[in-house]
Design a protein around this motif. Structure first.
Motif, short mmCIF file in Angstrom:
data_model
loop_
_atom_site.label_atom_id
_atom_site.label_comp_id
_atom_site.label_asym_id
_atom_site.label_seq_id
_atom_site.Cartn_x
_atom_site.Cartn_y
_atom_site.Cartn_z
N LYS A 78 1.23 3.04 3.39
CA LYS A 78 2.08 2.28 4.32
C LYS A 78 3.56 2.39 3.92
O LYS A 78 4.43 2.48 4.77
CB LYS A 78 1.65 0.81 4.37
N LEU A 114 -4.10 4.85 13.08
CA LEU A 114 -5.25 5.09 12.23
C LEU A 114 -4.93 4.67 10.80
O LEU A 114 -3.83 4.91 10.32
CB LEU A 114 -5.63 6.57 12.25
N ASP A 115 -5.89 4.08 10.15
CA ASP A 115 -5.77 3.70 8.75
C ASP A 115 -6.19 4.91 7.91
O ASP A 115 -7.38 5.27 7.90
CB ASP A 115 -6.67 2.49 8.48
N LEU A 167 -12.10 7.68 3.75
CA LEU A 167 -13.35 7.16 3.16
C LEU A 167 -14.54 7.36 4.10
O LEU A 167 -15.64 7.71 3.65
CB LEU A 167 -13.18 5.69 2.79
N GLU A 168 -14.32 7.17 5.40
CA GLU A 168 -15.38 7.41 6.38
C GLU A 168 -15.80 8.88 6.37
O GLU A 168 -16.99 9.20 6.42
CB GLU A 168 -14.93 7.01 7.79
N LYS A 169 -14.83 9.77 6.28
CA LYS A 169 -15.14 11.20 6.24
C LYS A 169 -15.90 11.56 4.98
O LYS A 169 -16.82 12.38 5.01
CB LYS A 169 -13.84 12.02 6.34
N GLU A 212 -17.95 9.62 3.40
CA GLU A 212 -19.33 9.17 3.63
C GLU A 212 -20.11 10.19 4.45
O GLU A 212 -21.27 10.51 4.13
CB GLU A 212 -19.34 7.82 4.35
N LYS A 233 -6.52 5.52 4.70
CA LYS A 233 -7.54 5.25 3.68
C LYS A 233 -8.91 5.12 4.33
O LYS A 233 -9.89 5.73 3.87
CB LYS A 233 -7.20 3.98 2.91
N GLN A 234 -8.99 4.38 5.40
CA GLN A 234 -10.28 4.16 6.08
C GLN A 234 -10.86 5.46 6.62
O GLN A 234 -12.04 5.74 6.42
CB GLN A 234 -10.10 3.16 7.22
N ILE A 235 -10.04 6.28 7.29
CA ILE A 235 -10.60 7.49 7.88
C ILE A 235 -11.01 8.50 6.82
O ILE A 235 -11.99 9.23 7.00
CB ILE A 235 -9.67 8.11 8.97
N ASP A 289 0.83 -1.20 0.00
CA ASP A 289 0.00 0.00 0.00
C ASP A 289 0.87 1.26 0.00
O ASP A 289 1.82 1.35 0.77
CB ASP A 289 -0.89 -0.06 1.24
#
Length: 109
Positions: free
Chosen positions: A5, A77-78, A84-86, A88, A80-82, A2
């Protein structure tokens, strides 16, 4: 691997080789991030967007990303995940039918 990373790994290696972890508290990383964001703004001060020195923008933007990635790593914290969550959350606040072409805060839509 990634990309985020990989970048974070390079940042951590650089930091650890210099024994700078002791200076990288969450507070200090957040402060550094803010300072570098200010330096990014400086590239645009008294200029149009087109007049900004792209090399200065790249340099300061890299610093912003570096401190942001280090802060995310500090809290495990990931990125990409945070993000994408934001996005949304933003999609809920700014539905296309209300926000398209409008530069208003969601509370004003």
């Amino acid at each position: 691997m990634d990309n985020i990373k990989e970048i974070t790994g390079v940042l951590l290696k650089f930091r650890d080789e210099r024994d700078w972890s002791q200076f990288h508290t969450a507070k200090d990383l957040a402060l550094a991030l803010n300072i570098e964001a200010g330096e990014l703004l400086e590239a645009f001060l008294w200029k149009s967007s087109e007049q900004a020195d792209i090399d200065k923008v790249k340099e300061e933007l890299a610093d912003v990303f570096a401190f942001a990635f280090l802060l995310a790593e500090k809290y495990d914290l990931d990125v990409k995940q945070i993000v994408l969550e934001k996005m949304e959350q933003n999609a809920q606040k700014y539905p296309v039918e209300k926000a398209r072409g409008v530069a208003k805060k969601y509370t004003e839509l």
